[in-house]
Design an enzyme around this catalytic site. Structure first.
Site: not given
Ligand code: NAD
Length: 311
Positions: A71, A115, A138
């Site tokens: 990412k 994460q 997200d």
């Protein structure tokens, strides 16, 4: 009108008479990233800020390390700024909360990513709910999910968003099709089921959601025009579960021990690719499919978060 009729006929012809087509995550994600890079360039040239994604990583899980590193690398590729904030596996919840609050209040940060999974002693839901919804790139915050269900503009979770971008790129007809989703997780199965049922393009599917308690899964899959496999069991979807010319989207990513690889493992999807591919019309490979689209979608969300600051 004649052109549209010809185009639709041509697509049907291709699907019917031509062999399977690969839904190539490398090609589509690169096209999406090129677009983001260009928009970022124009954006900063106009005197606006550089989009900035901040990622939080707790512990040193091999897969999570790889995902976060990718990412960050992709942020650089499109001209974004990125920050990686690392915490020890044993860090306390309070430390994480402080970090999120700091990022929420930092005007330079546009997107915040935590994460997952987090270590067991940390309440994942509590942490996600703390993220400012304006920076929830997200798309896991209840506010983002609620808006998505209502069809309001919001951040769509990256993996389902990536699948939509893929369907859009290949102009795959979804309207009126029966989509069967295997898996009901909050990050993949449930959101893609909602998105494909919305009155949008892609969308307008009739959706069936299957899960670990579904009876007759094979019979249901055999009725599907589109199958999204997101359950995390390597090569679960076999050729005898897929009808001819179906579209198969493989979300699964599982590391399977493989002594022939330098890393000691191979990445497997949820679809028995070798046997399913010859019978379907379109299929995503693993790796090289949905995983790459997830990152591209995350970058899209981050750009949007930055752009929203000027609206
Ligand atoms: P999860 O473990 O949260 O959910 C799995 C789902 O599968 C559950 O809803 C469960 O009911 C269902 N399931 C389990 N066994 C089943 C069975 N035998 N029959 C039918 N349904 C069954 O999983 P998740 O987080 O949604 O991830 C699924 C897979 O997708 C994993 O391999 C994960 O690594 C991968 N993933 C990939 C990406 C990507 O970017 N490509 C992103 C997220 C997750």
């Amino acid at each position: 009108m004649k052109q549209i009729i010809f185009y639709v006929f041509f697509q049907e012809f291709l699907v019917y008479f031509c062999p399977m087509q690969l839904l190539d995550g490398k090609i589509v994600s690169q096209a999406v990233k090129n677009d983001i890079k260009e928009k970022t360039c124009l954006f900063t040239r106009a005197g606006k800020k550089t989009p900035h994604l901040a990622a939080i990583l707790v512990g040193s899980n091999g897969a999570s390390e790889t995902y976060v590193a990718s990412k960050v690398k992709n942020c650089e590729e499109v001209g974004f700024k990125s920050s990686l904030i690392r915490f020890d596996e044993n860090c306390g919840e309070a430390e994480l909360i402080t970090a999120i609050e700091k990022l929420n209040n930092d005007d330079d940060v546009d997107g915040i990513l935590v994460q997952l999974p987090l270590p067991k002693h940390i309440d994942e839901e509590k942490i996600i709910n703390l993220i400012n919804p304006d920076k929830d790139v997200d798309g896991f915050h209840p506010m983002s999910i609620g808006k998505m269900v209502q069809g309001l503009p919001t951040f769509i979770p990256a993996t389902p968003y990536g699948i939509l971008l893929m369907l859009e790129h290949y102009k795959i007809e979804t309207s009126g099709k029966h989509a069967v989703i295997i898996g009901r997780s909050n990050i993949v199965g449930r959101p893609i089921s909602i998105l494909l049922s919305r009155n949008t393009t892609p969308g307008n599917c009739t959706v069936t959601v299957c899960h670990s308690r579904t009876n007759n899964l094979k019979d249901i899959c055999l009725q599907a025009d589109i199958i999204v496999a997101a359950l995390g069991i390597p090569e679960f979807l076999k050729a005898d579960m897929v009808k001819d010319k179906a579209v198969v989207i493989d979300v699964g990513i599982t590391r399977v021990a493989d002594a022939s690889k330098k890393s000691g493992f191979a990445i497997k999807g949820d679809v028995d690719f070798a046997n399913v591919a010859p019978t379907c019309s379109y299929i995503t490979p693993v790796p090289g499919g949905v995983g790459l689209m997830t990152i591209a979608a995350l970058l899209m969300n981050t750009f949007t978060a930055c752009e929203n600051k000027y609206k």
